[in-house]
Design a protein around this motif. Structure first.
Motif: not given
Length: 167
Positions: A46-58, A60-61
């Protein structure tokens, strides 16, 4: 409540990791302490990532990532990737000698462990997204060395167990 929660979580020791991704959406890396095991069958994190992180959408994609578990000597690298040194995200990625792992993700050649996998489920919870990652490849370092933890908003060395010499 938010301030009290953050202060309480600062007292929860956590291993320091660099999470990386590479794929159609690009390359990204971030320093993360919110990683934990979920299952050993199948092997899942399980890895938790802040939604504001620029890497978060990368992340997921791309749908896949690598958790690089850091040794104590990686503290400066952890700071760099976390954005504590003033470098842009592209500069942070470019200054590291990444090696492509067995599952195609950027890995640190000298990490304590490298865990590459696919994001099999994502759940948004408050300010973060929780990623369930089914592991596809694991590489362990050949030798034990001190680990890196985050506690009370500071990095700390965690001593590796000393192995007694055979008589």
């Amino acid at each position: 409540m938010q301030t009290e929660f953050r202060n309480a979580m600062a007292r929860l020791s956590a291993a320091v990791n660099i999470v990386t991704t590479d794929g159609p959406a690009g390359r990204a890396a971030m320093t993360v302490s919110a990683v934990t095991s979920v299952s050993d069958s199948p092997a899942m994190l399980l890895v938790c990532i802040n939604l504001k992180s620029a890497a978060q959408p990368v992340l997921l994609a791309n749908g896949r990532l690598c958790v690089n578990i850091l040794a104590a000597r990686h503290e400066q690298l952890a700071r760099q990737v976390a954005g504590m040194t003033g470098l842009t995200p592209a500069e942070r990625m470019a200054q590291v000698q990444w090696r492509t792992g067995e599952h195609g993700q950027p890995t640190l050649p000298d990490a304590l462990a490298v865990l590459e996998g696919d994001i099999v489920h994502e759940q948004r919870a408050g300010s973060h997204c929780v990623l369930f990652v089914e592991l596809r490849h694991i590489r362990l370092a050949d030798t034990a060395e001190d680990g890196l933890a985050y506690f009370e908003r500071q990095f700390h060395r965690i001593a590796a167990p000393q192995v007694a010499a055979a008589a």
